[in-house]
Write a protein that holds these residues in place. Structure first.
Motif, PDB file in Angstrom:
ATOM      1  N   CYS A   1      10.079  78.085  31.176  1.00  0.00           N
ATOM      2  CA  CYS A   1      11.422  78.454  30.695  1.00  0.00           C
ATOM      3  C   CYS A   1      12.191  77.302  30.050  1.00  0.00           C
ATOM      4  N   SER A   2      11.495  76.314  29.505  1.00  0.00           N
ATOM      5  CA  SER A   2      12.196  75.168  28.909  1.00  0.00           C
ATOM      6  C   SER A   2      13.078  75.588  27.735  1.00  0.00           C
ATOM      7  N   GLU A   3      12.735  76.720  27.115  1.00  0.00           N
ATOM      8  CA  GLU A   3      13.510  77.177  25.943  1.00  0.00           C
ATOM      9  C   GLU A   3      14.914  77.627  26.307  1.00  0.00           C
ATOM     10  N   ARG A   4      15.177  77.824  27.596  1.00  0.00           N
ATOM     11  CA  ARG A   4      16.516  78.267  27.998  1.00  0.00           C
ATOM     12  C   ARG A   4      17.603  77.241  27.659  1.00  0.00           C
ATOM     13  N   LEU A   5      17.192  75.980  27.536  1.00  0.00           N
ATOM     14  CA  LEU A   5      18.169  74.928  27.242  1.00  0.00           C
ATOM     15  C   LEU A   5      18.469  74.810  25.749  1.00  0.00           C
ATOM     16  N   ASP A   6      17.695  75.531  24.923  1.00  0.00           N
ATOM     17  CA  ASP A   6      17.924  75.484  23.472  1.00  0.00           C
ATOM     18  C   ASP A   6      19.328  75.988  23.146  1.00  0.00           C
ATOM     19  N   GLY A   7      20.039  75.246  22.318  1.00  0.00           N
ATOM     20  CA  GLY A   7      21.375  75.656  21.893  1.00  0.00           C
ATOM     21  C   GLY A   7      22.492  75.182  22.797  1.00  0.00           C
ATOM     22  N   ALA A   8      22.162  74.445  23.851  1.00  0.00           N
ATOM     23  CA  ALA A   8      23.202  73.919  24.744  1.00  0.00           C
ATOM     24  C   ALA A   8      24.015  72.837  24.038  1.00  0.00           C
ATOM     25  N   GLU A   9      25.190  72.556  24.562  1.00  0.00           N
ATOM     26  CA  GLU A   9      26.071  71.533  23.995  1.00  0.00           C
ATOM     27  C   GLU A   9      26.530  70.576  25.096  1.00  0.00           C
ATOM     28  N   ILE A  10      26.795  69.345  24.704  1.00  0.00           N
ATOM     29  CA  ILE A  10      27.359  68.342  25.613  1.00  0.00           C
ATOM     30  C   ILE A  10      28.791  68.062  25.175  1.00  0.00           C
TER      31      ILE A  10
ATOM     32  N   ARG B   1      32.856  67.625  21.294  1.00  0.00           N
ATOM     33  CA  ARG B   1      31.406  67.754  21.439  1.00  0.00           C
ATOM     34  C   ARG B   1      30.700  66.438  21.123  1.00  0.00           C
ATOM     35  N   CYS B   2      29.823  66.032  22.024  1.00  0.00           N
ATOM     36  CA  CYS B   2      28.977  64.857  21.781  1.00  0.00           C
ATOM     37  C   CYS B   2      27.720  65.260  21.031  1.00  0.00           C
ATOM     38  N   ALA B   3      27.058  66.339  21.472  1.00  0.00           N
ATOM     39  CA  ALA B   3      25.772  66.681  20.872  1.00  0.00           C
ATOM     40  C   ALA B   3      25.456  68.150  21.011  1.00  0.00           C
ATOM     41  N   PHE B   4      24.638  68.630  20.080  1.00  0.00           N
ATOM     42  CA  PHE B   4      24.058  69.971  20.121  1.00  0.00           C
ATOM     43  C   PHE B   4      22.578  69.808  20.443  1.00  0.00           C
ATOM     44  N   ILE B   5      22.092  70.546  21.419  1.00  0.00           N
ATOM     45  CA  ILE B   5      20.704  70.400  21.875  1.00  0.00           C
ATOM     46  C   ILE B   5      19.862  71.496  21.244  1.00  0.00           C
TER      47      ILE B   5
ATOM     48  N   GLY C   1       9.669  69.410  30.683  1.00  0.00           N
ATOM     49  CA  GLY C   1       9.449  68.216  31.482  1.00  0.00           C
ATOM     50  C   GLY C   1       9.878  66.907  30.856  1.00  0.00           C
ATOM     51  N   GLU C   2      10.388  66.947  29.641  1.00  0.00           N
ATOM     52  CA  GLU C   2      10.747  65.702  28.944  1.00  0.00           C
ATOM     53  C   GLU C   2      12.215  65.352  29.133  1.00  0.00           C
ATOM     54  N   THR C   3      12.524  64.059  28.902  1.00  0.00           N
ATOM     55  CA  THR C   3      13.895  63.557  28.932  1.00  0.00           C
ATOM     56  C   THR C   3      14.281  63.125  27.532  1.00  0.00           C
ATOM     57  N   HIS C   4      15.377  63.645  27.031  1.00  0.00           N
ATOM     58  CA  HIS C   4      15.861  63.269  25.702  1.00  0.00           C
ATOM     59  C   HIS C   4      17.235  62.608  25.814  1.00  0.00           C
ATOM     60  N   ASN C   5      17.469  61.615  24.929  1.00  0.00           N
ATOM     61  CA  ASN C   5      18.728  60.876  24.918  1.00  0.00           C
ATOM     62  C   ASN C   5      19.603  61.346  23.767  1.00  0.00           C
ATOM     63  N   PHE C   6      20.890  61.496  24.027  1.00  0.00           N
ATOM     64  CA  PHE C   6      21.844  61.939  23.018  1.00  0.00           C
ATOM     65  C   PHE C   6      22.956  60.887  22.890  1.00  0.00           C
ATOM     66  N   GLN C   7      23.147  60.380  21.674  1.00  0.00           N
ATOM     67  CA  GLN C   7      24.128  59.317  21.421  1.00  0.00           C
ATOM     68  C   GLN C   7      25.525  59.917  21.251  1.00  0.00           C
ATOM     69  N   CYS C   8      26.469  59.375  22.013  1.00  0.00           N
ATOM     70  CA  CYS C   8      27.830  59.925  22.011  1.00  0.00           C
ATOM     71  C   CYS C   8      28.855  59.002  21.362  1.00  0.00           C
ATOM     72  N   LYS C   9      28.406  57.875  20.826  1.00  0.00           N
ATOM     73  CA  LYS C   9      29.247  56.987  20.012  1.00  0.00           C
ATOM     74  C   LYS C   9      30.548  56.601  20.707  1.00  0.00           C
ATOM     75  N   GLU C  10      30.411  56.166  21.962  1.00  0.00           N
ATOM     76  CA  GLU C  10      31.558  55.631  22.716  1.00  0.00           C
ATOM     77  C   GLU C  10      32.678  56.657  22.915  1.00  0.00           C
ATOM     78  N   MET C  11      32.309  57.932  23.028  1.00  0.00           N
ATOM     79  CA  MET C  11      33.323  58.955  23.290  1.00  0.00           C
ATOM     80  C   MET C  11      33.988  58.678  24.638  1.00  0.00           C
ATOM     81  N   GLU C  12      35.295  58.859  24.694  1.00  0.00           N
ATOM     82  CA  GLU C  12      36.038  58.534  25.906  1.00  0.00           C
ATOM     83  C   GLU C  12      36.264  59.772  26.760  1.00  0.00           C
TER      84      GLU C  12
END
Length: 608
Positions: A300-309, A324-328, A334-345
């Motif tokens: 069920c990894s596809e369930r996270l598709d379209g999520a937002e941070i 919004r920092c990122a759109f996933i 099983g993988e870990t992905h990094n999302f850059q938020c550009k110093e959002m406060e």
């Protein structure tokens, strides 16, 4: 131990039996133990240079524990320190005198801590060359016990301050190790092939082994989330989610475990619902640089598709209304992905999936960033004029109250080009300036204002570079303006034009100290022309008059290069170059800056 100190130890015959003499002493005899006065310092047996070693008791205890007690050069000091420690527990008069002297000591300054620890390390190295070396993990609990920053009231930020200090101490010690150990030895140690047949009576050869272990750890984490300089802020946070499916709590997603096998209970899970969300409340407001998400592995990894941070300081709509920092789009199973938020406060980090009949599962959420410290609080404010009781200083009191009649806002007279300025405690790289407008009326007066940042007070600081143009801040609101790491000590807000009045209810400045990391580095270049060494380019002097010898210079060759090796791995935000002034400035046209952790091809293969 709150302070370094000197005491007068009982004199004894150098040829006497230490243990027997010590046992015969009356430890409660006050005449034996007393503070050293400046008057008798020269005549005091203990203070002869060959017997004095000033350091923290914590550090000496480590030396003893580390097997250094066989080092003859410090054996006498260790023996006396051991006696000193025993006296604290056995001699009532001595204990009372000690407590009377050191009672109330709550903190030590960095200028006291760093030289003391590093001097001890240098002392050991000098005595036994590279064989005696403090472990970088050497009982750094003394930092937690003895160090505090009087400018920080928040307990979490105090802890962050101490962690930064410990990291600096470790890296400084390791930098010393790196200069003493050859590469072949390090490779053998890292591979586990180095011999261990050192003499039984000699101190342990820890220096190479310590560095090899640290180097392996550092190389394993060479990414944007480098373990040597980053801390997962989520670990100290509080997690929640919109609902809970079965036993799968929100908190397991911030337990520091990236295990992605969902059936074991290592992941969070909501019910199937509309707009499911998961949130972590950080211990305080941070500038978030990166958010890492680990997806489930079993299915069920596809369930996270379209999520937002989303990241911010509002809990409105459960935090979903924050920026919004990122759109996933996709995180494989099983993988870990990094999302850059550009110093959002923000203090709230939210992950959600928009839509109906959705379920949100997260196996681990990691948040990396730096404390969002308002630099203006320790600054000094001024303005071009003052209307009534409305002083410049109330705009940096930490209170965003925007009700002007209560006296919570600054205000100038109506004049040409009115300005307000804060002088920061030192030069900073400013990332964000936040302004709060007045609420009761007249909010439009701030329209068209500008924010200037720099190191010049010429024309009251108005000639410094511009960070932002303020088109509009609605009544009572606070808006953030990104300044992209502009460097300066003076932050100025002004309104250009005639018959203008400037009102500010709060000004906040966020950034980081402008520390030139190159000053502690080691420079090299592909070749040297004349007297123009590589090292002069990192001497802290921007003088650009080449004939005086203030610039580096290579021979004319193919692909000439210049390089600085920093003391450890850093996240580099800015590199500043000063070109020569006298002539030939065009020679630098087309040059490239490369940064990385490889010396392959002299470092030219690192990313640009």
């Amino acid at each position: 131990m709150k302070c370094a100190f000197k005491v007068k130890l009982p004199q004894q015959d150098e040829h006497s039996n230490d243990s027997e003499d010590f046992e015969d002493m009356n430890l409660d005899n006050e005449d034996l133990w007393e503070d050293v006065s400046w008057d008798d310092e020269e005549n005091t047996y203990f203070l002869k240079s060959r017997q004095r070693l000033s350091c923290f008791a914590h550090s000496l205890q480590l030396v003893i524990h580390d097997g250094m007690k066989e080092v003859k050069a410090i054996s006498l000091t260790i023996a006396k320190t051991s006696r000193f420690t025993r006296l604290l527990h056995s001699s009532t008069p001595f204990k009372e005198k000690f407590e009377a002297v050191f009672e109330g000591e709550k903190s030590v300054t960095i200028s006291m801590v760093v030289p003391t620890v590093l001097d001890l390390n240098t002392h050991l190295i000098d005595m036994e060359e590279s064989r005696a070396m403090l472990d970088p993990q050497f009982g750094l609990s003394w930092v937690d016990l003895d160090v505090s920053n009087s400018n920080i009231d928040n307990a979490t930020l105090q802890n962050q301050f101490r962690e930064d200090l410990k990291r600096t101490l470790r890296d400084t010690l390791l930098a010393e190790v790196e200069t003493m150990v050859d590469a072949e030895t390090l490779q053998n140690l890292a591979a586990g092939t180095a011999g261990t047949d050192s003499p039984k009576d000699s101190p342990p050869s820890k220096c190479p082994r310590i560095f090899a272990r640290y180097q392996a750890h550092r190389n394993h984490h060479q990414s944007a989330l480098n373990a040597s300089i980053s801390m997962n802020l989520a670990l100290n946070g509080v997690a929640a989610q919109s609902s809970q499916f079965g036993i799968y709590k929100a908190s397991v997603a911030i337990d520091g475990d990236r295990t992605s096998d969902f059936p074991t209970g290592s992941c969070s899970h909501t019910e199937e619902e509309t707009n499911p969300w998961w949130r972590v409340v950080l211990s305080t407001v941070y500038r978030v640089s990166t958010v890492s998400l680990t997806n489930r592995k079993d299915c069920c990894s596809e369930r996270l598709d379209g999520a937002e941070i989303r990241i911010g300081n509002s809990l409105e709509n459960n935090g979903l209304n924050n920026p919004r920092c990122a759109f996933i789009s996709r995180i494989p199973a099983g993988e870990t992905h990094n999302f850059q938020c550009k110093e959002m406060e923000g203090r709230y980090v939210v992950v959600f999936i928009p839509g109906r009949a959705k379920a949100l599962t997260l196996c681990e959420v990691e948040v990396y960033g730096s404390p969002s410290l308002n630099l203006a609080l320790n600054g000094v404010a001024a303005q071009s004029s003052q209307f009534g009781i409305y002083k410049a200083s109330v705009a940096i009191d930490g209170d965003r109250t925007s009700d002007f009649p209560t006296g919570s806002c600054s205000h100038t007279e109506e004049e040409t080009n009115p300005w307000w300025r804060v002088v920061l405690s030192t030069v900073y790289r400013v990332s964000t300036v936040s302004l709060t407008n007045r609420k009761d009326c007249c909010s439009e007066r701030l329209d068209g204002a500008e924010i200037r940042i720099g190191n010049s007070l010429e024309n009251n600081g108005l000639n410094n570079p511009r960070c932002a143009f303020i088109s509009r801040i609605p009544a009572g609101e606070t808006h953030n303006f990104q300044c992209k790491e502009m460097e300066g000590r003076y932050v100025v807000v002004f309104i250009p034009g005639r018959a203008k009045a400037l009102t500010l209810c709060e000004v906040e400045v966020y950034g980081s100290p402008s520390l030139n990391l190159a000053l502690n580095g080691v420079a090299a270049q592909s070749s040297q022309f004349g007297i123009y060494k590589a090292s002069v380019a990192i001497d802290g002097d921007r003088t650009s008059d080449f004939p005086t010898g203030s610039c580096s210079h290579t021979e004319e060759e193919t692909n000439p290069w210049w390089r600085v090796v920093l003391s450890t791995v850093y996240r580099v935000s800015t590199v500043s170059l000063t070109n020569r002034k006298d002539c030939c400035s065009e020679r630098l046209d087309g040059a490239e800056i490369r940064i990385g952790n490889s010396l392959e091809n002299n470092g030219l293969n690192n990313p640009r």
